[in-house]
Design a protein around this motif. Structure first.
Motif, PDB file in Angstrom:
ATOM      1  N   LEU A   1       0.824  -1.203   0.000  1.00  0.00           N
ATOM      2  CA  LEU A   1       0.000   0.000   0.000  1.00  0.00           C
ATOM      3  C   LEU A   1       0.862   1.258   0.000  1.00  0.00           C
ATOM      4  N   VAL A   2       0.391   2.285  -0.678  1.00  0.00           N
ATOM      5  CA  VAL A   2       1.014   3.602  -0.626  1.00  0.00           C
ATOM      6  C   VAL A   2      -0.077   4.622  -0.346  1.00  0.00           C
ATOM      7  N   MET A   3       0.309   5.733   0.271  1.00  0.00           N
ATOM      8  CA  MET A   3      -0.650   6.791   0.574  1.00  0.00           C
ATOM      9  C   MET A   3      -0.529   7.878  -0.490  1.00  0.00           C
ATOM     10  N   LEU A   4      -1.627   8.092  -1.206  1.00  0.00           N
ATOM     11  CA  LEU A   4      -1.639   9.070  -2.291  1.00  0.00           C
ATOM     12  C   LEU A   4      -2.781  10.050  -2.100  1.00  0.00           C
ATOM     13  N   CYS A   5      -2.704  11.174  -2.803  1.00  0.00           N
ATOM     14  CA  CYS A   5      -3.850  12.071  -2.862  1.00  0.00           C
ATOM     15  C   CYS A   5      -4.886  11.447  -3.798  1.00  0.00           C
ATOM     16  N   ALA A   6      -6.092  11.968  -3.781  1.00  0.00           N
ATOM     17  CA  ALA A   6      -7.168  11.388  -4.586  1.00  0.00           C
ATOM     18  C   ALA A   6      -6.839  11.415  -6.081  1.00  0.00           C
ATOM     19  N   ASN A   7      -6.231  12.508  -6.548  1.00  0.00           N
ATOM     20  CA  ASN A   7      -5.902  12.607  -7.976  1.00  0.00           C
ATOM     21  C   ASN A   7      -4.894  11.547  -8.393  1.00  0.00           C
ATOM     22  N   CYS A   8      -3.827  11.405  -7.622  1.00  0.00           N
ATOM     23  CA  CYS A   8      -2.792  10.436  -7.980  1.00  0.00           C
ATOM     24  C   CYS A   8      -3.319   9.012  -7.911  1.00  0.00           C
ATOM     25  N   HIS A   9      -4.164   8.735  -6.944  1.00  0.00           N
ATOM     26  CA  HIS A   9      -4.735   7.393  -6.836  1.00  0.00           C
ATOM     27  C   HIS A   9      -5.561   7.067  -8.079  1.00  0.00           C
ATOM     28  N   THR A  10      -6.359   8.026  -8.513  1.00  0.00           N
ATOM     29  CA  THR A  10      -7.174   7.819  -9.718  1.00  0.00           C
ATOM     30  C   THR A  10      -6.295   7.581 -10.938  1.00  0.00           C
ATOM     31  N   ILE A  11      -5.246   8.371 -11.072  1.00  0.00           N
ATOM     32  CA  ILE A  11      -4.363   8.267 -12.241  1.00  0.00           C
ATOM     33  C   ILE A  11      -3.651   6.923 -12.279  1.00  0.00           C
ATOM     34  N   VAL A  12      -3.062   6.486 -11.159  1.00  0.00           N
ATOM     35  CA  VAL A  12      -2.288   5.240 -11.184  1.00  0.00           C
ATOM     36  C   VAL A  12      -3.174   4.026 -11.436  1.00  0.00           C
ATOM     37  N   ASP A  13      -4.442   4.125 -11.033  1.00  0.00           N
ATOM     38  CA  ASP A  13      -5.336   2.992 -11.260  1.00  0.00           C
ATOM     39  C   ASP A  13      -5.955   3.003 -12.651  1.00  0.00           C
ATOM     40  N   LYS A  14      -6.072   4.178 -13.260  1.00  0.00           N
ATOM     41  CA  LYS A  14      -6.636   4.247 -14.611  1.00  0.00           C
ATOM     42  C   LYS A  14      -5.575   4.029 -15.686  1.00  0.00           C
ATOM     43  N   ALA A  15      -4.322   4.209 -15.337  1.00  0.00           N
ATOM     44  CA  ALA A  15      -3.229   3.988 -16.288  1.00  0.00           C
ATOM     45  C   ALA A  15      -2.178   3.086 -15.645  1.00  0.00           C
ATOM     46  N   PRO A  16      -2.545   1.871 -15.280  1.00  0.00           N
ATOM     47  CA  PRO A  16      -1.627   1.010 -14.530  1.00  0.00           C
ATOM     48  C   PRO A  16      -0.347   0.662 -15.281  1.00  0.00           C
ATOM     49  N   ALA A  17      -0.412   0.604 -16.606  1.00  0.00           N
ATOM     50  CA  ALA A  17       0.790   0.263 -17.369  1.00  0.00           C
ATOM     51  C   ALA A  17       1.865   1.330 -17.223  1.00  0.00           C
ATOM     52  N   ALA A  18       1.439   2.564 -17.006  1.00  0.00           N
ATOM     53  CA  ALA A  18       2.395   3.667 -16.849  1.00  0.00           C
ATOM     54  C   ALA A  18       2.941   3.746 -15.428  1.00  0.00           C
ATOM     55  N   TYR A  19       2.309   3.026 -14.515  1.00  0.00           N
ATOM     56  CA  TYR A  19       2.713   3.068 -13.113  1.00  0.00           C
ATOM     57  C   TYR A  19       2.852   1.639 -12.592  1.00  0.00           C
ATOM     58  N   PRO A  20       3.896   0.931 -13.000  1.00  0.00           N
ATOM     59  CA  PRO A  20       4.080  -0.452 -12.571  1.00  0.00           C
ATOM     60  C   PRO A  20       4.382  -0.550 -11.079  1.00  0.00           C
ATOM     61  N   ASP A  21       4.297  -1.762 -10.575  1.00  0.00           N
ATOM     62  CA  ASP A  21       4.473  -1.973  -9.139  1.00  0.00           C
ATOM     63  C   ASP A  21       5.838  -1.503  -8.652  1.00  0.00           C
ATOM     64  N   ALA A  22       6.903  -1.750  -9.433  1.00  0.00           N
ATOM     65  CA  ALA A  22       8.247  -1.346  -8.999  1.00  0.00           C
ATOM     66  C   ALA A  22       8.339   0.160  -8.824  1.00  0.00           C
ATOM     67  N   MET A  23       7.690   0.905  -9.709  1.00  0.00           N
ATOM     68  CA  MET A  23       7.708   2.362  -9.605  1.00  0.00           C
ATOM     69  C   MET A  23       7.019   2.822  -8.338  1.00  0.00           C
ATOM     70  N   MET A  24       5.851   2.277  -8.051  1.00  0.00           N
ATOM     71  CA  MET A  24       5.090   2.713  -6.889  1.00  0.00           C
ATOM     72  C   MET A  24       5.794   2.343  -5.587  1.00  0.00           C
ATOM     73  N   LEU A  25       6.399   1.162  -5.555  1.00  0.00           N
ATOM     74  CA  LEU A  25       7.158   0.781  -4.362  1.00  0.00           C
ATOM     75  C   LEU A  25       8.388   1.675  -4.204  1.00  0.00           C
ATOM     76  N   GLY A  26       8.958   2.078  -5.337  1.00  0.00           N
ATOM     77  CA  GLY A  26      10.080   3.013  -5.293  1.00  0.00           C
ATOM     78  C   GLY A  26       9.678   4.358  -4.716  1.00  0.00           C
ATOM     79  N   TRP A  27       8.467   4.813  -5.068  1.00  0.00           N
ATOM     80  CA  TRP A  27       7.966   6.059  -4.495  1.00  0.00           C
ATOM     81  C   TRP A  27       7.999   5.994  -2.971  1.00  0.00           C
ATOM     82  N   LYS A  28       7.518   4.869  -2.468  1.00  0.00           N
ATOM     83  CA  LYS A  28       7.381   4.712  -1.024  1.00  0.00           C
ATOM     84  C   LYS A  28       8.746   4.728  -0.332  1.00  0.00           C
ATOM     85  N   SER A  29       9.700   3.993  -0.877  1.00  0.00           N
ATOM     86  CA  SER A  29      11.027   3.943  -0.264  1.00  0.00           C
ATOM     87  C   SER A  29      11.740   5.287  -0.400  1.00  0.00           C
ATOM     88  N   ASP A  30      11.575   5.947  -1.543  1.00  0.00           N
ATOM     89  CA  ASP A  30      12.199   7.261  -1.741  1.00  0.00           C
ATOM     90  C   ASP A  30      11.613   8.296  -0.778  1.00  0.00           C
TER      91      ASP A  30
END
Length: 244
Positions: free
Chosen positions: A90-119
């Motif tokens: 799980l990652v904590m996002l604003c409503a806009n970012c959550h909508t975007i990552v779920d509507k365009a999942p190919a552009a936001y793969p799991d490795a990228m999102m996990l990287g966000w969290k660690s960064d």
């Protein structure tokens, strides 16, 4: 899973109709602490708590890295529902970012999102300046301004002020927002600094630190999980910790 105004409790706001894939209260608390009140997307990092027409509103949403179901965004087979609702997924996002990552999942793969969290975690550690100091004075100089800021916020917005007696004044909502966006993250910062410099603490100060840790935990339970508890009292010794 949009979060509504503070009229509703944090526990209800973060609830997710995903059964076992919904994070439990402990996980919700960890997510909040890890975000420090900001979207974990590094290209956004907007505040998750805003004032709107006199009300404090939070726009945080918990986003699954691997979807809560196999047919969802970044769906993955073989994951249990418990694993899908775990902190690590799980990652904590604003409503806009959550909508975007779920509507365009190919552009936001799991490795990228996990990287966000660690960064995000690395940025917070750097921001907090959590390092081991060579002297008590240097450690004190890092801790004291944070404690002073929390004290000033409490004196101006705390539940003891006259406006808090008027339910229509908005004082309770402002205090709630200050607690979530400033005091609780600051408390975490103080704990991290004191833990990193534990060897500089005297015997009585180490006991004070542990009492303060329980005080912080009780505050989080009350303000984040809506738990009714008799909070451990703020140890007055924390104000002068690492002093002469």
């Amino acid at each position: 899973m949009p979060l509504l105004a503070y009229d509703y409790c944090w526990r209800v706001n973060l609830a997710c109709p995903r059964g076992a894939a919904s994070p439990d209260l402990h996980t919700q608390r960890r997510l909040f602490a890890a975000s420090a009140g900001y979207c974990q997307n590094p290209e956004c990092e907007c505040e998750l708590f805003v004032d709107a027409e006199g009300k404090s509103v939070h726009v945080a949403e918990m986003a699954h890295v691997f979807a809560a179901s196999e047919r969802g965004p970044r769906g993955a087979g073989g994951l249990s529902k418990a694993a899908r609702g775990a902190f690590e997924n799980l990652v904590m996002l604003c409503a806009n970012c959550h909508t975007i990552v779920d509507k365009a999942p190919a552009a936001y793969p799991d490795a990228m999102m996990l990287g966000w969290k660690s960064d995000h975690a690395e940025k917070l550690r750097a921001l907090f300046g959590v390092i081991a100091f060579d002297s008590r004075q240097a450690a004190r100089e890092a801790v004291e301004p944070i404690l002073a800021k929390n004290r000033a916020i409490f004196e101006q917005y705390g539940p003891h002020i006259e406006a808090a007696e008027n339910p229509e004044s908005g004082a309770a909502e402002r205090w709630k927002r200050k607690m979530l966006t400033h005091i609780l993250p600051n408390n975490k910062r103080v704990l991290a600094l004191l833990d990193a410099n534990r060897t500089l603490l005297l015997g009585d100060e180490r006991n004070t630190l542990e009492i303060f840790r329980q005080h912080v935990d009780d505050l989080e339970g009350f303000h984040i999980e809506n738990l009714k508890n008799d909070a451990a009292r703020f140890p007055i010794g924390i104000v002068s910790i690492l002093g002469d």
